[in-house]
Write a protein that holds these residues in place. Structure first.
Motif, PDB file in Angstrom:
ATOM      1  N   LEU A 265     -26.774  27.446  19.132  1.00  0.00           N
ATOM      2  CA  LEU A 265     -27.126  26.184  18.479  1.00  0.00           C
ATOM      3  C   LEU A 265     -27.307  25.093  19.536  1.00  0.00           C
ATOM      4  CD1 LEU A 265     -27.475  24.900  15.650  1.00  0.00           C
ATOM      5  CD2 LEU A 265     -25.057  24.251  15.788  1.00  0.00           C
ATOM      6  N   LYS A 266     -28.522  24.495  19.590  1.00  0.00           N
ATOM      7  CA  LYS A 266     -28.838  23.510  20.621  1.00  0.00           C
ATOM      8  C   LYS A 266     -29.041  22.102  20.081  1.00  0.00           C
ATOM      9  CE  LYS A 266     -30.707  26.882  23.856  1.00  0.00           C
ATOM     10  NZ  LYS A 266     -31.845  27.265  24.729  1.00  0.00           N
ATOM     11  N   ASN A 267     -29.167  21.949  18.758  1.00  0.00           N
ATOM     12  CA  ASN A 267     -29.238  20.616  18.155  1.00  0.00           C
ATOM     13  C   ASN A 267     -28.745  20.716  16.718  1.00  0.00           C
ATOM     14  OD1 ASN A 267     -31.588  21.041  16.270  1.00  0.00           O
ATOM     15  ND2 ASN A 267     -32.667  21.390  18.208  1.00  0.00           N
ATOM     16  N   LEU A 268     -28.683  19.573  16.043  1.00  0.00           N
ATOM     17  CA  LEU A 268     -28.113  19.520  14.692  1.00  0.00           C
ATOM     18  C   LEU A 268     -29.173  19.249  13.630  1.00  0.00           C
ATOM     19  CD1 LEU A 268     -24.931  17.446  15.571  1.00  0.00           C
ATOM     20  CD2 LEU A 268     -25.094  19.929  15.249  1.00  0.00           C
ATOM     21  N   LYS A 269     -30.425  19.433  13.965  1.00  0.00           N
ATOM     22  CA  LYS A 269     -31.507  19.190  13.020  1.00  0.00           C
ATOM     23  C   LYS A 269     -31.391  20.128  11.816  1.00  0.00           C
ATOM     24  CE  LYS A 269     -34.777  17.500  16.488  1.00  0.00           C
ATOM     25  NZ  LYS A 269     -36.057  17.727  17.192  1.00  0.00           N
TER      26      LYS A 269
ATOM     27  N   SER B 239     -27.612  20.314  23.424  1.00  0.00           N
ATOM     28  CA  SER B 239     -28.130  19.429  24.467  1.00  0.00           C
ATOM     29  C   SER B 239     -28.542  18.089  23.887  1.00  0.00           C
ATOM     30  CB  SER B 239     -29.321  20.082  25.176  1.00  0.00           C
ATOM     31  OG  SER B 239     -30.350  20.403  24.253  1.00  0.00           O
ATOM     32  N   SER B 240     -28.519  17.964  22.572  1.00  0.00           N
ATOM     33  CA  SER B 240     -28.928  16.738  21.891  1.00  0.00           C
ATOM     34  C   SER B 240     -28.156  16.591  20.589  1.00  0.00           C
ATOM     35  CB  SER B 240     -30.437  16.777  21.595  1.00  0.00           C
ATOM     36  OG  SER B 240     -30.819  15.738  20.724  1.00  0.00           O
ATOM     37  N   LEU B 241     -27.927  15.343  20.186  1.00  0.00           N
ATOM     38  CA  LEU B 241     -27.288  15.062  18.901  1.00  0.00           C
ATOM     39  C   LEU B 241     -28.317  14.702  17.834  1.00  0.00           C
ATOM     40  CD1 LEU B 241     -24.149  13.016  19.994  1.00  0.00           C
ATOM     41  CD2 LEU B 241     -24.312  15.458  19.421  1.00  0.00           C
ATOM     42  N   GLU B 242     -29.577  14.872  18.125  1.00  0.00           N
ATOM     43  CA  GLU B 242     -30.622  14.622  17.137  1.00  0.00           C
ATOM     44  C   GLU B 242     -30.367  15.479  15.899  1.00  0.00           C
ATOM     45  OE1 GLU B 242     -32.984  12.398  17.189  1.00  0.00           O
ATOM     46  OE2 GLU B 242     -32.675  11.711  19.251  1.00  0.00           O
ATOM     47  N   GLY B 243     -30.490  14.841  14.737  1.00  0.00           N
ATOM     48  CA  GLY B 243     -30.243  15.553  13.492  1.00  0.00           C
ATOM     49  C   GLY B 243     -28.818  15.427  12.993  1.00  0.00           C
ATOM     50  N   SER B 244     -27.987  14.656  13.711  1.00  0.00           N
ATOM     51  CA  SER B 244     -26.594  14.458  13.270  1.00  0.00           C
ATOM     52  C   SER B 244     -26.541  13.790  11.904  1.00  0.00           C
ATOM     53  CB  SER B 244     -25.848  13.558  14.269  1.00  0.00           C
ATOM     54  OG  SER B 244     -25.692  14.176  15.512  1.00  0.00           O
ATOM     55  N   PRO B 245     -25.471  14.014  11.142  1.00  0.00           N
ATOM     56  CA  PRO B 245     -25.279  13.237   9.907  1.00  0.00           C
ATOM     57  C   PRO B 245     -25.270  11.746  10.221  1.00  0.00           C
ATOM     58  CG  PRO B 245     -23.663  15.005  10.072  1.00  0.00           C
ATOM     59  CD  PRO B 245     -24.359  14.951  11.392  1.00  0.00           C
ATOM     60  N   ARG B 246     -25.783  10.948   9.314  1.00  0.00           N
ATOM     61  CA  ARG B 246     -25.758   9.493   9.515  1.00  0.00           C
ATOM     62  C   ARG B 246     -24.342   8.961   9.347  1.00  0.00           C
ATOM     63  NH1 ARG B 246     -28.474   8.217  12.837  1.00  0.00           N
ATOM     64  NH2 ARG B 246     -28.047  10.390  13.289  1.00  0.00           N
ATOM     65  N   ILE B 247     -23.562   9.622   8.489  1.00  0.00           N
ATOM     66  CA  ILE B 247     -22.205   9.164   8.204  1.00  0.00           C
ATOM     67  C   ILE B 247     -21.233  10.335   8.313  1.00  0.00           C
ATOM     68  CG2 ILE B 247     -20.679   8.144   6.473  1.00  0.00           C
ATOM     69  CD1 ILE B 247     -23.122   6.782   5.256  1.00  0.00           C
ATOM     70  N   ILE B 248     -20.153  10.131   9.059  1.00  0.00           N
ATOM     71  CA  ILE B 248     -19.054  11.093   9.138  1.00  0.00           C
ATOM     72  C   ILE B 248     -17.786  10.346   8.735  1.00  0.00           C
ATOM     73  CG2 ILE B 248     -17.686  12.598  10.623  1.00  0.00           C
ATOM     74  CD1 ILE B 248     -20.127  12.883  12.420  1.00  0.00           C
ATOM     75  N   GLY B 249     -17.098  10.830   7.716  1.00  0.00           N
ATOM     76  CA  GLY B 249     -15.892  10.156   7.241  1.00  0.00           C
ATOM     77  C   GLY B 249     -14.688  10.379   8.132  1.00  0.00           C
TER      78      GLY B 249
ATOM     79  N   GLY C 139     -26.955  10.332  17.523  1.00  0.00           N
ATOM     80  CA  GLY C 139     -25.679  10.619  16.883  1.00  0.00           C
ATOM     81  C   GLY C 139     -25.457   9.805  15.628  1.00  0.00           C
ATOM     82  N   PRO C 140     -24.325   9.990  14.963  1.00  0.00           N
ATOM     83  CA  PRO C 140     -24.045   9.304  13.701  1.00  0.00           C
ATOM     84  C   PRO C 140     -24.012   7.785  13.840  1.00  0.00           C
ATOM     85  CG  PRO C 140     -22.509  11.119  14.081  1.00  0.00           C
ATOM     86  CD  PRO C 140     -23.248  10.924  15.354  1.00  0.00           C
TER      87      PRO C 140
ATOM     88  N   SER D 128     -24.086   8.770  30.105  1.00  0.00           N
ATOM     89  CA  SER D 128     -24.269   7.473  29.459  1.00  0.00           C
ATOM     90  C   SER D 128     -23.607   7.483  28.080  1.00  0.00           C
ATOM     91  CB  SER D 128     -25.769   7.176  29.300  1.00  0.00           C
ATOM     92  OG  SER D 128     -25.996   6.082  28.446  1.00  0.00           O
ATOM     93  N   LEU D 129     -23.068   6.314  27.691  1.00  0.00           N
ATOM     94  CA  LEU D 129     -22.477   6.165  26.363  1.00  0.00           C
ATOM     95  C   LEU D 129     -23.484   5.616  25.358  1.00  0.00           C
ATOM     96  CD1 LEU D 129     -19.002   4.709  27.388  1.00  0.00           C
ATOM     97  CD2 LEU D 129     -19.560   7.071  26.779  1.00  0.00           C
ATOM     98  N   GLU D 130     -24.723   5.553  25.749  1.00  0.00           N
ATOM     99  CA  GLU D 130     -25.774   5.058  24.855  1.00  0.00           C
ATOM    100  C   GLU D 130     -25.843   5.902  23.586  1.00  0.00           C
ATOM    101  OE1 GLU D 130     -30.556   3.954  25.018  1.00  0.00           O
ATOM    102  OE2 GLU D 130     -29.592   4.953  26.721  1.00  0.00           O
ATOM    103  N   GLY D 131     -25.904   5.219  22.453  1.00  0.00           N
ATOM    104  CA  GLY D 131     -26.003   5.921  21.181  1.00  0.00           C
ATOM    105  C   GLY D 131     -24.715   5.944  20.384  1.00  0.00           C
ATOM    106  N   LEU D 132     -23.605   5.486  20.965  1.00  0.00           N
ATOM    107  CA  LEU D 132     -22.357   5.408  20.202  1.00  0.00           C
ATOM    108  C   LEU D 132     -22.497   4.364  19.090  1.00  0.00           C
ATOM    109  CD1 LEU D 132     -19.627   5.534  23.003  1.00  0.00           C
ATOM    110  CD2 LEU D 132     -19.988   7.240  21.202  1.00  0.00           C
ATOM    111  N   PRO D 133     -21.864   4.582  17.938  1.00  0.00           N
ATOM    112  CA  PRO D 133     -21.968   3.604  16.848  1.00  0.00           C
ATOM    113  C   PRO D 133     -21.364   2.258  17.249  1.00  0.00           C
ATOM    114  CG  PRO D 133     -20.283   5.244  16.352  1.00  0.00           C
ATOM    115  CD  PRO D 133     -21.004   5.725  17.571  1.00  0.00           C
TER     116      PRO D 133
END
Length: 211
Positions: free
Chosen positions: A25-29, A47-57, A73-74, A90-95
């Protein structure tokens, strides 16, 4: 498991979603758009977080993967972010709106740029940090050991539990928090002065000078 794709997953999961240790598994699409519990995707070749859930509880476990940043990422994460032993530069993309723990130990970070404003605890040991600019003002626990820090300037002003800044290149403690609630560990640096040492340390202190 041999799963290569999350296509045809349910769009909504009321509990945890576990896709950890899927070696192909290489992405979450194709995965869920919302997970109410934890998202467990550690031990993959992501290698990528593309396709991650928009919301994780709950918490987001993505440690021991190949990711380099958090792009894709989410948007919302209710629990902690556990992303040690990846290839993060890089921490770019953190909520932006986040107040849990972040553990990005054992990565390739040289800066904290992109870190959310509010974080409960921050573990960034064993990276290549040269400065602490962008660090939250108050933290419960802070571990920046084993980096390339020559100064604690830009770091938290208060740590309510433990702080560790051992194994850096510090010659003094300027920029350290004034108040550390429990242990303050600064072993194995190049200290020639205690200038800047916290005014109050609630627990023990380790300050043995390194070479």
């Amino acid at each position: 498991t041999k799963i290569e794709s999350l296509e045809n997953s349910p769009y909504w999961v009321g509990g945890d979603f576990d896709c950890s240790n899927c070696e192909n598994l290489k992405n979450l699409k194709g995965g869920p758009t919302q997970v109410c519990g934890d998202l467990l995707c550690d031990g993959n070749f992501l290698s990528s977080l593309e396709g991650s859930p928009r919301i994780i509880g709950g918490k987001f476990e993505v440690y021991d993967t190949e990711i380099k940043n958090f792009k894709g990422g989410p948007n919302e994460i209710g629990g902690d972010i556990l992303a040690w032993s990846c290839k993060i530069t890089s921490l770019e993309g953190l909520p932006e709106n986040f107040n849990g723990k972040i553990d990005v130990s054992n990565n390739l970070l040289s800066t904290l740029k992109g870190l959310p404003k509010f974080v409960s605890s921050l573990l960034v040991c064993s990276n290549s940090l040269i400065k602490l600019d962008g660090c939250p003002v108050v933290l419960e626990n802070f571990d920046c050991a084993n980096n390339k820090l020559k100064s604690l300037e830009g770091g938290p002003q208060r740590v309510t539990n433990d702080m560790e800044c051992a194994q850096n290149k510090l010659k003094n403690l300027k920029g350290a928090p004034e108040d550390v609630g429990d242990y303050f560990l600064c072993n194995s640096n190049q200290l020639t002065s205690w200038e800047g040492i916290p005014k109050r340390i609630g627990g023990g202190i380790g300050i043995v000078t390194g070479k």
